[in-house]
Design a protein around this motif. Structure first.
Motif, PDB file in Angstrom:
ATOM      1  N   ASP A  41     -10.278   7.231   0.842  1.00 41.40           N
ATOM      2  CA  ASP A  41      -9.582   7.045   0.452  1.00 41.40           C
ATOM      3  C   ASP A  41      -8.378   7.655  -0.437  1.00 41.40           C
ATOM      4  N   LEU A  42      -7.841   8.543   0.273  1.00 41.68           N
ATOM      5  CA  LEU A  42      -7.024   8.962  -0.272  1.00 41.68           C
ATOM      6  C   LEU A  42      -5.085   7.793  -0.318  1.00 41.68           C
ATOM      7  N   ALA A  43      -4.909   6.418   0.005  1.00 41.97           N
ATOM      8  CA  ALA A  43      -3.746   6.159  -0.337  1.00 41.97           C
ATOM      9  C   ALA A  43      -4.582   5.686  -1.609  1.00 41.97           C
ATOM     10  N   GLU A  44      -5.307   5.373  -2.582  1.00 41.90           N
ATOM     11  CA  GLU A  44      -5.361   5.376  -3.257  1.00 41.90           C
ATOM     12  C   GLU A  44      -5.008   6.090  -4.237  1.00 41.90           C
ATOM     13  N   SER A  45      -4.179   7.326  -3.930  1.00 44.59           N
ATOM     14  CA  SER A  45      -3.831   7.794  -5.060  1.00 44.59           C
ATOM     15  C   SER A  45      -2.246   7.509  -5.294  1.00 44.59           C
ATOM     16  N   ILE A  46      -1.542   6.334  -4.441  1.00 47.16           N
ATOM     17  CA  ILE A  46      -0.623   5.707  -4.908  1.00 47.16           C
ATOM     18  C   ILE A  46      -0.824   4.180  -4.920  1.00 47.16           C
ATOM     19  N   VAL A  47      -1.793   3.852  -4.500  1.00 45.20           N
ATOM     20  CA  VAL A  47      -2.382   2.385  -4.993  1.00 45.20           C
ATOM     21  C   VAL A  47      -3.115   1.896  -5.684  1.00 45.20           C
ATOM     22  N   GLY A  48      -3.901   3.125  -5.771  1.00 45.94           N
ATOM     23  CA  GLY A  48      -4.718   2.588  -6.814  1.00 45.94           C
ATOM     24  C   GLY A  48      -6.158   1.925  -6.143  1.00 45.94           C
ATOM     25  N   ASP A  49      -7.538   1.542  -6.737  1.00 45.49           N
ATOM     26  CA  ASP A  49      -8.611   1.328  -6.072  1.00 45.49           C
ATOM     27  C   ASP A  49      -8.755  -0.156  -5.887  1.00 45.49           C
ATOM     28  N   ILE A  50      -7.982  -0.368  -5.178  1.00 41.09           N
ATOM     29  CA  ILE A  50      -8.361  -1.992  -5.204  1.00 41.09           C
ATOM     30  C   ILE A  50      -9.287  -2.677  -5.132  1.00 41.09           C
ATOM     31  N   THR A  51      -9.752  -3.484  -5.897  1.00 36.39           N
ATOM     32  CA  THR A  51     -10.990  -4.861  -6.176  1.00 36.39           C
ATOM     33  C   THR A  51     -10.817  -5.866  -5.315  1.00 36.39           C
ATOM     34  N   PRO A  52     -11.621  -6.279  -5.410  1.00 33.42           N
ATOM     35  CA  PRO A  52     -11.828  -8.562  -5.034  1.00 33.42           C
ATOM     36  C   PRO A  52     -11.339  -8.873  -6.427  1.00 33.42           C
ATOM     37  N   CYS A  53     -11.306  -8.423  -7.942  1.00 27.45           N
ATOM     38  CA  CYS A  53     -10.903  -8.944  -8.937  1.00 27.45           C
ATOM     39  C   CYS A  53      -9.311  -8.981  -8.625  1.00 27.45           C
ATOM     40  N   ASP A  54      -8.249  -8.574  -7.873  1.00 33.02           N
ATOM     41  CA  ASP A  54      -7.691  -7.816  -7.674  1.00 33.02           C
ATOM     42  C   ASP A  54      -6.643  -8.826  -6.881  1.00 33.02           C
ATOM     43  N   ASN A  55      -7.511  -9.645  -6.591  1.00 33.60           N
ATOM     44  CA  ASN A  55      -7.125 -11.006  -5.748  1.00 33.60           C
ATOM     45  C   ASN A  55      -5.418 -10.720  -4.852  1.00 33.60           C
ATOM     46  N   ILE A  56      -6.105 -10.015  -3.784  1.00 40.03           N
ATOM     47  CA  ILE A  56      -4.947  -9.289  -3.103  1.00 40.03           C
ATOM     48  C   ILE A  56      -6.192  -9.254  -1.274  1.00 40.03           C
ATOM     49  N   SER A  57      -5.497  -9.820  -0.774  1.00 44.59           N
ATOM     50  CA  SER A  57      -5.912 -10.289   0.572  1.00 44.59           C
ATOM     51  C   SER A  57      -6.017  -8.978   1.114  1.00 44.59           C
ATOM     52  N   ALA A  58      -6.888  -8.808   1.958  1.00 42.48           N
ATOM     53  CA  ALA A  58      -7.426  -7.871   2.505  1.00 42.48           C
ATOM     54  C   ALA A  58      -5.950  -7.233   3.460  1.00 42.48           C
ATOM     55  N   ASP A  59      -5.656  -8.289   4.104  1.00 40.32           N
ATOM     56  CA  ASP A  59      -4.050  -7.800   4.975  1.00 40.32           C
ATOM     57  C   ASP A  59      -3.271  -6.412   4.010  1.00 40.32           C
ATOM     58  N   GLU A  60      -3.094  -7.705   2.851  1.00 37.60           N
ATOM     59  CA  GLU A  60      -1.944  -6.846   1.471  1.00 37.60           C
ATOM     60  C   GLU A  60      -2.478  -5.528   2.080  1.00 37.60           C
ATOM     61  N   LYS A  61      -3.752  -5.900   0.887  1.00 39.42           N
ATOM     62  CA  LYS A  61      -4.615  -4.307   0.897  1.00 39.42           C
ATOM     63  C   LYS A  61      -4.570  -2.746   2.018  1.00 39.42           C
ATOM     64  N   HIS A  62      -4.888  -3.798   2.705  1.00 42.38           N
ATOM     65  CA  HIS A  62      -4.353  -3.035   4.351  1.00 42.38           C
ATOM     66  C   HIS A  62      -2.716  -2.139   4.619  1.00 42.38           C
ATOM     67  N   ARG A  63      -2.068  -3.472   4.151  1.00 40.51           N
ATOM     68  CA  ARG A  63      -0.459  -2.592   4.551  1.00 40.51           C
ATOM     69  C   ARG A  63      -0.290  -1.634   3.096  1.00 40.51           C
ATOM     70  N   LYS A  64      -0.629  -2.098   1.977  1.00 38.93           N
ATOM     71  CA  LYS A  64       0.166  -1.354   1.136  1.00 38.93           C
ATOM     72  C   LYS A  64      -1.062  -0.181   0.899  1.00 38.93           C
ATOM     73  N   GLU A  65      -2.176   0.032   1.659  1.00 37.66           N
ATOM     74  CA  GLU A  65      -2.809   1.355   1.750  1.00 37.66           C
ATOM     75  C   GLU A  65      -2.378   2.265   3.220  1.00 37.66           C
ATOM     76  N   ASP A  66      -1.813   1.001   4.035  1.00 36.14           N
ATOM     77  CA  ASP A  66      -1.192   2.349   5.435  1.00 36.14           C
ATOM     78  C   ASP A  66       0.163   2.916   5.050  1.00 36.14           C
ATOM     79  N   ASP A  67       1.204   1.722   4.373  1.00 32.20           N
ATOM     80  CA  ASP A  67       1.973   2.705   3.799  1.00 32.20           C
ATOM     81  C   ASP A  67       1.493   3.453   2.584  1.00 32.20           C
ATOM     82  N   ALA A  68       1.275   3.503   1.900  1.00 30.31           N
ATOM     83  CA  ALA A  68       0.207   5.335   1.091  1.00 30.31           C
ATOM     84  C   ALA A  68       0.874   5.590   2.028  1.00 30.31           C
TER      85      ALA A  68
END
Length: 194
Positions: free
Chosen positions: A71-98
């Motif tokens: 969960d180290l990427a969450e230090s940049i993107v935060g803890d993305i939850t289903p309530c955020d309505n972010i697609s799985a692909d977008e979540k993975h892209r953001k976390e990978d960039d982080a």
């Protein structure tokens, strides 16, 4: 460590430190008070890897490493939850960039951490699958502890419903069954007090 730039190491450590103070947001949505941080969750998972015996078929060190970085990427993107309505692909892209940003500061150690993160995300190795089970288990264990602490039986039922049948490791399935039995007992004891 001599080949590392101290200023860059401090940048990396700031990301790590930030996780100590970032809450796991699912608990906020569930209205749980005094809940864990992201790093607290990662720490609990890391300690669970020590339960693997010396005769385990899994690489204990690899499991520990995966737990510590997952969960180290969450230090940049935060803890993305289903309530955020972010697609799985977008979540993975953001976390990978982080993760690329976080690990860019520490040379070969950064590459190791990034590769561990990618292994965890792919969930193809036995160790990554086991650590994913630990991740899910820690969520349910913590939820049950909050229900007991706050005397709010079944308050976190949605987590149990969402993870029903998703555990692969037989021993972790036994632990989940024990947690669910404890929750039933808490519910029954609360009912008898009414």
């Amino acid at each position: 460590m001599d080949n590392l730039n101290p200023a860059e190491v401090l940048k990396f450590l700031k990301f790590v430190n930030d996780l100590k103070h970032q809450p796991r947001r699912g608990w906020i949505f569930s209205k749980i008070q005094n809940h864990e941080s992201i790093s607290g969750h990662m720490y609990a998972m890391a300690l669970m890897t020590f339960l693997l015996g010396n005769d385990a078929k899994l690489d204990r060190l690899k499991c520990l490493q995966l737990a510590v970085v997952h969960d180290l990427a969450e230090s940049i993107v935060g803890d993305i939850t289903p309530c955020d309505n972010i697609s799985a692909d977008e979540k993975h892209r953001k976390e990978d960039d982080a993760m690329k940003t976080i690990t860019s500061h520490i040379g070969a150690a950064g590459l190791l951490i990034y590769n561990l993160y990618k292994e965890y995300e792919a969930k193809e190795t036995p160790e990554a699958k086991f650590v994913k089970d630990l991740d899910r288990f820690d969520l349910l264990f913590t939820a049950a502890q909050y229900e007991k602490r706050d005397n709010t039986p079944l308050k976190c039922q949605e987590y149990f419903d969402n993870l029903q049948g998703k555990f692969e490791d037989p021993f972790i399935r036994k632990l989940v069954a024990l947690i669910e039995e404890g929750r039933k007992q808490l519910c029954n004891s609360t009912d008898t007090k009414k």
